[in-house]
Design an enzyme around this catalytic site. Structure first.
Site, PDB file in Angstrom:
ATOM      1  NE  ARG A  50      -2.805   0.610   3.415  1.00  0.00           N
ATOM      2  CZ  ARG A  50      -2.123   0.902   4.540  1.00  0.00           C
ATOM      3  NH1 ARG A  50      -1.407   2.014   4.616  1.00  0.00           N
ATOM      4  NH2 ARG A  50      -2.140   0.090   5.573  1.00  0.00           N
ATOM      5  CE1 TYR A 102     -16.313  11.514 -16.579  1.00  0.00           C
ATOM      6  CE2 TYR A 102     -15.055  11.578 -14.538  1.00  0.00           C
ATOM      7  CZ  TYR A 102     -15.919  10.916 -15.406  1.00  0.00           C
ATOM      8  OH  TYR A 102     -16.360   9.665 -15.085  1.00  0.00           O
ATOM      9  CG  ASP A 174      -8.124  15.673 -15.897  1.00  0.00           C
ATOM     10  OD1 ASP A 174      -7.457  14.992 -16.703  1.00  0.00           O
ATOM     11  OD2 ASP A 174      -9.145  15.245 -15.342  1.00  0.00           O
ATOM     12  CE  LYS A 199     -11.521   7.504 -19.332  1.00  0.00           C
ATOM     13  NZ  LYS A 199     -11.498   8.097 -18.055  1.00  0.00           N
TER      14      LYS A 199
HETATM   15  N1  PLP Z   1     -10.652  13.170 -15.881  1.00  0.00           N
HETATM   16  C1  PLP Z   1     -11.180  13.108 -17.120  1.00  0.00           C
HETATM   17  C2  PLP Z   1     -10.929  14.228 -18.076  1.00  0.00           C
HETATM   18  C3  PLP Z   1     -11.956  12.015 -17.489  1.00  0.00           C
HETATM   19  O1  PLP Z   1     -12.478  11.973 -18.728  1.00  0.00           O
HETATM   20  C4  PLP Z   1     -12.182  10.977 -16.547  1.00  0.00           C
HETATM   21  C5  PLP Z   1     -13.011   9.788 -16.881  1.00  0.00           C
HETATM   22  O2  PLP Z   1     -13.675   9.759 -17.896  1.00  0.00           O
HETATM   23  C6  PLP Z   1     -11.626  11.088 -15.274  1.00  0.00           C
HETATM   24  C7  PLP Z   1     -10.855  12.190 -14.980  1.00  0.00           C
HETATM   25  C8  PLP Z   1     -11.864  10.039 -14.233  1.00  0.00           C
HETATM   26  O3  PLP Z   1     -11.059   8.927 -14.456  1.00  0.00           O
HETATM   27  P1  PLP Z   1     -11.422   7.429 -13.982  1.00  0.00           P
HETATM   28  O4  PLP Z   1     -12.624   7.009 -14.751  1.00  0.00           O
HETATM   29  O5  PLP Z   1     -10.182   6.665 -14.305  1.00  0.00           O
HETATM   30  O6  PLP Z   1     -11.695   7.496 -12.504  1.00  0.00           O
END
Ligand code: PLP
Length: 388
Positions: A50, A102, A174, A199
């Site tokens: 962990r 998001y 992000d 992604k």
């Molecule tokens: N940030 C963006 C721009 C996203 O498109 C997503 C998910 O679609 C996330 C964060 C969240 O990621 P996760 O689905 O891996 O938790």
């Protein structure tokens, strides 16, 4: 001897041929949850997975190197990575976030705010007056998502970071939609970069994961400590797969970028389509900024159908090659309807404020032949014309 400096080489070779036990070319996976002490009160480099694990650390170091940060922490999802950054905040802290981020990020910030863990406001980060007013409230963190999901709006990272820093705020970006192959926010002033590695970085739609990279070692240590405290660290097996995916990030995203550009132009010329959101198009309001701060436009785009929700449902029923599913950045092309899928949790009012209409569709362009992708879209668009 210094290592490679080209990012593409780093992605392809990070950790290759470093195994000292067997000389394995591909770094071995270490699944053990626990590690031997060499003696009483003598832990080795790792004691418990962990808090630290060699496979996970290798992925964190690879992404941190690509982003130009001091280090990183691999988390169990993109949301966990974002939440890890938020762990550093407390009551009295204010987060300034984009109104069109998001949906999951919006939900996380709103729910933590509603619990009183910190305050959060959502603004259009391209609206100079809104940004100034927000910064005068002395936020602790400005959270940026560029290009934004799903409207592909572009925020000038360098300008906003300078403004935020002048008001004492830190900046987290992000970078999920572009990856360090096409955008490196830390070179533009960001203090933190977060990714849903689910992604582009993993790229094969078979792992859910996230990573936070920090610009300073002090912040890396704070994040590591919080990750160990809350247990959001990612699994070694997932890290192994994600590092494997990362090796082909550059050629994948280059091909996806090429096809997306062709698709954007194709959609722009279609009567069924009211608007195409793709920063690579000169008509996109963020085109010049994107050209300056990105080294490509990426494989994501969205478009709005003239006939709204009815046309959107007809399109997704008839489209070929693109699969109706959430997520993005994989080798396969996907289509999503944000209003009923990825951004459902935002609620209709917040969606309307952000400009996410019922006729909006988001495409994640995969590695299929461009001609097949166009033919697939053509099938979807032709079905919507029956409506008129
Ligand atoms: N940030 C963006 C721009 C996203 O498109 C997503 C998910 O679609 C996330 C964060 C969240 O990621 P996760 O689905 O891996 O938790």
């Amino acid at each position: 001897m210094t290592g490679p400096t080209e990012l593409e080489t780093i992605a392809a070779t990070f950790g290759i041929a470093t195994d000292t036990a067997f000389g394995a070319v591909t770094p071995p996976i270490v699944l053990s949850s626990t590690f031997t002490f060499s003696g009483f009160e003598h832990p080795r480099a790792y004691d418990y997975s962990r808090s630290g694990n060699p496979t996970r650390e290798m992925l964190a170091a690879a992404v941190a190197r690509l982003e130009g940060g001091a280090g990183g922490v691999v988390a169990s999802s993109g949301m966990a990575a974002i939440d890890l950054v938020l762990s550093t905040l407390g009551p009295g802290d204010l987060v300034v976030a984009p109104h069109d981020c998001y949906g999951g990020t919006y939900r996380l910030l709103a729910r933590r705010r509603d619990k009183g863990q910190f305050d959060a406001i959502f603004i259009d980060q391209n609206d100079g007056d809104a940004v100034s007013a927000a910064l005068h409230r002395k936020p602790s963190l400005v959270f940026v998502e560029t290009p934004s999901n799903p409207l592909m709006r572009i925020v000038d990272i360098q300008a906003l970071s300078a403004q935020a820093h002048a008001h004492g705020a830190r900046v987290a970006v992000d970078n999920t939609f572009l990856s360090p192959a096409l955008q490196r926010p830390m070179t533009l002033g960001a203090d933190f970069v977060v990714h849903s590695t689910t992604k582009y970085i993993n790229g094969h739609s078979d792992v859910v994961g996230g990573v936070v990279v920090a610009a300073t070692i002090r912040d890396v240590e704070i994040l590591r400590d919080w990750a160990n405290t809350t247990g959001v660290t990612g699994a070694p097996f997932d890290s192994f797969l994600t590092l494997r995916g990362l090796r082909t990030l550059f050629p994948r995203i280059r091909q996806q970028d090429n096809s997306a550009a062709v698709i954007a132009r194709f959609l722009e010329g279609r009567a069924e389509v009211k608007a195409v959101h793709y920063p690579g198009l000169p008509s996109h309001p963020g085109h010049e900024t994107a050209k300056r701060q990105q080294s490509g436009f990426g494989g994501m785009l969205s478009f709005e159908l003239r006939d709204g929700a009815v046309a959107a449902s007809q399109f997704v029923e008839a489209v070929k090659v693109f699969t109706l599913a959430e997520s993005l950045g994989g080798v396969e092309s996907l289509v999503a309807h944000p209003a009923t899928m990825t951004h459902l949790s935002m609620g209709p009012e917040a969606r309307q404020a952000a400009g996410i209409t019922d006729g909006l569709l988001r495409l994640s362009v995969g590695l299929e032949a461009t001609a097949d992708l166009i033919a697939g879209l053509e099938a979807g668009l032709s079905a919507t014309t029956d409506y008129e």
